[in-house]
Design a protein around this motif. Structure first.
Motif, PDB file in Angstrom:
ATOM      1  N   SER A  36       0.724  -1.318  -0.084  1.00 53.00           N
ATOM      2  CA  SER A  36      -0.083  -0.085  -0.073  1.00 53.00           C
ATOM      3  C   SER A  36       0.720   1.395  -0.043  1.00 53.00           C
ATOM      4  N   ASP A  37       2.211   1.297  -0.371  1.00 51.14           N
ATOM      5  CA  ASP A  37       2.967   2.430  -0.343  1.00 51.14           C
ATOM      6  C   ASP A  37       3.311   3.056  -1.673  1.00 51.14           C
ATOM      7  N   GLY A  38       2.695   3.851  -1.850  1.00 50.09           N
ATOM      8  CA  GLY A  38       2.845   4.807  -3.350  1.00 50.09           C
ATOM      9  C   GLY A  38       2.762   4.023  -4.411  1.00 50.09           C
ATOM     10  N   LEU A  39       1.945   3.054  -4.698  1.00 48.38           N
ATOM     11  CA  LEU A  39       1.659   2.205  -5.835  1.00 48.38           C
ATOM     12  C   LEU A  39       1.253   2.821  -7.007  1.00 48.38           C
ATOM     13  N   THR A  40       1.682   2.384  -8.032  1.00 45.83           N
ATOM     14  CA  THR A  40       0.825   2.544  -9.474  1.00 45.83           C
ATOM     15  C   THR A  40       0.390   1.102  -9.861  1.00 45.83           C
ATOM     16  N   ILE A  41      -0.563   0.999 -11.084  1.00 47.13           N
ATOM     17  CA  ILE A  41      -0.934  -0.126 -11.447  1.00 47.13           C
ATOM     18  C   ILE A  41       0.403  -1.175 -12.087  1.00 47.13           C
ATOM     19  N   GLU A  42       1.222  -0.415 -12.728  1.00 47.18           N
ATOM     20  CA  GLU A  42       2.453  -0.672 -13.023  1.00 47.18           C
ATOM     21  C   GLU A  42       3.316  -1.655 -11.898  1.00 47.18           C
ATOM     22  N   LYS A  43       3.669  -0.885 -10.794  1.00 45.30           N
ATOM     23  CA  LYS A  43       4.263  -1.179  -9.780  1.00 45.30           C
ATOM     24  C   LYS A  43       3.558  -2.655  -9.071  1.00 45.30           C
ATOM     25  N   ALA A  44       2.173  -2.529  -9.026  1.00 46.10           N
ATOM     26  CA  ALA A  44       1.599  -3.531  -8.506  1.00 46.10           C
ATOM     27  C   ALA A  44       1.574  -4.781  -9.301  1.00 46.10           C
ATOM     28  N   LEU A  45       1.350  -4.696 -10.647  1.00 48.80           N
ATOM     29  CA  LEU A  45       1.744  -5.959 -11.604  1.00 48.80           C
ATOM     30  C   LEU A  45       3.153  -6.255 -11.401  1.00 48.80           C
ATOM     31  N   ALA A  46       4.092  -5.698 -11.240  1.00 48.17           N
ATOM     32  CA  ALA A  46       5.534  -6.166 -11.056  1.00 48.17           C
ATOM     33  C   ALA A  46       5.630  -6.917  -9.872  1.00 48.17           C
ATOM     34  N   LEU A  47       4.889  -6.300  -8.590  1.00 46.33           N
ATOM     35  CA  LEU A  47       5.049  -7.019  -7.673  1.00 46.33           C
ATOM     36  C   LEU A  47       4.432  -8.356  -7.484  1.00 46.33           C
ATOM     37  N   HIS A  48       3.252  -8.074  -8.003  1.00 47.58           N
ATOM     38  CA  HIS A  48       2.540  -9.571  -8.334  1.00 47.58           C
ATOM     39  C   HIS A  48       3.236 -10.685  -8.958  1.00 47.58           C
ATOM     40  N   HIS A  49       3.839 -10.121 -10.201  1.00 43.66           N
ATOM     41  CA  HIS A  49       4.689 -11.230 -10.795  1.00 43.66           C
ATOM     42  C   HIS A  49       5.721 -11.537 -10.118  1.00 43.66           C
ATOM     43  N   HIS A  50       6.286 -10.982  -9.442  1.00 42.62           N
ATOM     44  CA  HIS A  50       7.745 -11.272  -8.405  1.00 42.62           C
ATOM     45  C   HIS A  50       7.251 -12.689  -7.510  1.00 42.62           C
ATOM     46  N   PHE A  51       6.113 -12.060  -6.811  1.00 42.83           N
ATOM     47  CA  PHE A  51       5.681 -13.131  -5.805  1.00 42.83           C
ATOM     48  C   PHE A  51       4.708 -14.402  -6.084  1.00 42.83           C
ATOM     49  N   ARG A  52       4.372 -14.050  -7.242  1.00 38.12           N
ATOM     50  CA  ARG A  52       3.366 -15.100  -7.701  1.00 38.12           C
ATOM     51  C   ARG A  52       3.708 -16.635  -7.653  1.00 38.12           C
ATOM     52  N   GLY A  53       2.735 -17.280  -6.804  1.00 36.24           N
ATOM     53  CA  GLY A  53       2.991 -18.923  -6.556  1.00 36.24           C
ATOM     54  C   GLY A  53       3.569 -18.901  -5.195  1.00 36.24           C
ATOM     55  N   ARG A  54       4.442 -17.774  -4.754  1.00 39.48           N
ATOM     56  CA  ARG A  54       5.035 -18.054  -3.583  1.00 39.48           C
ATOM     57  C   ARG A  54       4.236 -17.624  -2.447  1.00 39.48           C
ATOM     58  N   ILE A  55       3.445 -16.628  -2.571  1.00 34.14           N
ATOM     59  CA  ILE A  55       2.544 -16.042  -1.489  1.00 34.14           C
ATOM     60  C   ILE A  55       1.407 -15.100  -2.060  1.00 34.14           C
ATOM     61  N   ARG A  56       0.332 -15.240  -1.516  1.00 29.92           N
ATOM     62  CA  ARG A  56      -0.864 -14.428  -1.996  1.00 29.92           C
ATOM     63  C   ARG A  56      -0.429 -13.006  -1.818  1.00 29.92           C
TER      64      ARG A  56
END
Length: 400
Positions: free
Chosen positions: A318-338
């Protein structure tokens, strides 16, 4: 003549209600002080808004909850009947909030019983924002550009949809967290309505309880920094305040609202207190300062060290996010944690005009200073340097 900025007492962030209930039940006699701060340079001195802010606070303090709003709150599983009964007779007291100026600076302080002044924060912030942006530029031109930017965000999500569909049990989920720093109420309405209409598979809720009720979507929120900070003044050893705050939350909500905020004294100090007991009881953690990837990796490592499968837990960013940042974080952690993502200013105030970086933070509780030791430079807020140094020493936190 403009209508009052505040349309409803329900138009507050959900975590204000959840913290309010918990503190009313456990610390009804606590006293507190909140102070307004602008962290960046506005286009004109905010002190010029003093008279208008005063008038808006007068209007706020004349408001009460409507019956349908109380019924809505009563229908939320985690809201208790006695708290709604309290809200039935609740009114903000004007003498608990003052507006002064010091040179070009606007000084707003709420001081009084914690359960009577904690609710001022979000209202003050979006009152100042609304008054500020009314004085800047042509709203039609501003909103024209804002709509183009919103359309581009939706296009980005839609373009990512095929890949996101492959996420399986780890979907991309975003929420609107933009109430406090929005451009205007009308624009906030349009943003939430547009997102939940065009990309409902990705945008699942809002922190704004009024808009959650209006659009039939999920209200989102658990706790903010002030909840944990207040426990620095509630009688336990300072070293134990996080454990006391988390235990208070567990006893209040009994399994509901299970996302804990981690950065009141830094992630490392938080994890030192977030033992197997709390790690099993809470559903996940919320990030609000510092490097989000490093933070998430620490969270996963902590769960693994406790022999908890991270894939059953959740990280909320929830810290200074944009859609692009959120998508990048989702991609980084996907499959490892929700993961899920609370996006604020970049949704509700992404316009050609520079957004204000304003906060209204708890500074004192029960007559003593309280503080947050952020994992990001510039976010630490405390006027008492002696207490700040002591807090850093207790938690072995480096200055930021």
């Amino acid at each position: 003549m403009n209508a009052p900025v505040v349309r409803s007492l329900l138009e507050n962030d959900l975590y204000k209600f959840t913290m309010w209930q918990a503190l009313l039940h456990r610390q009804p006699g606590a006293m507190a002080e909140y102070a307004f701060v602008c962290r960046n340079t506005p286009a004109f001195p905010l002190a010029e808004l003093k008279a208008e802010v005063e008038a808006e606070l007068d209007a706020l303090c004349a408001m009460q909850f409507a019956q349908d709003e109380l019924d809505y709150l009563r229908g939320l599983r985690f809201i208790k009947g006695d708290f709604v009964d309290f809200l039935t007779v609740f009114r903000f007291q004007r003498h608990f909030v003052s507006v002064e100026t010091a040179g070009d600076t606007l000084q707003i302080v709420a001081r009084g019983p914690l359960v009577h002044v904690m609710g001022f924060e979000i209202f003050v912030l979006y009152i100042v924002n609304a008054l500020y942006f009314r004085r800047l530029g042509d709203s039609d031109a501003v909103l024209g550009e804002a709509r183009q930017r919103l359309t581009a965000k939706i296009a980005t999500l839609q373009a990512a949809a095929p890949e996101l569909a492959a996420s399986g049990d780890f979907p991309f989920i975003a929420f609107d967290f933009g109430l406090r720093r929005r451009y205007s109420a009308e624009w906030h309405d349009e943003v939430v309505e547009t997102l939940t209409r065009d990309v409902p598979q990705f945008v699942r809720g809002t922190s704004n309880v009024y808009l959650a009720k209006r659009y039939g979507i999920t209200p989102i929120g658990t706790m903010a920094h002030e909840y944990l900070q207040a426990y620095q003044a509630f009688g336990s050893r300072l070293r134990d305040f996080q454990k006391s705050a988390l235990e208070g939350w567990v006893q209040e909500y009994r399994g509901d609202l299970g996302i804990a905020l981690t950065d009141v004294v830094g992630m490392d100090a938080f994890l030192g207190d977030f033992d197997l007991y709390f790690a099993k009881l809470f559903d996940g953690l919320r990030h609000d300062s510092g490097d989000p990837v490093a933070w998430g990796e620490k969270a996963i490592a902590h769960y693994e060290a406790l022999r908890i499968d991270p894939r059953v837990k959740q990280l909320v960013f929830s810290d200074g996010l944009t859609i692009e940042k959120a998508l990048a974080l989702h991609h980084h952690f996907r499959g490892r944690i929700r993961t899920s993502f609370g996006i604020g200013t970049n949704l509700s105030n992404d316009t050609p005009l520079k957004a204000l970086n304003i906060v209204m933070k708890l500074t004192h509780c029960n007559g003593q200073p309280v503080a947050k030791l952020s994992d990001a430079p510039g976010k630490t807020l405390c006027e008492d340097q002696t207490f700040l140094a002591y807090l850093r020493q207790v938690f072995n936190h480096t200055a930021s």
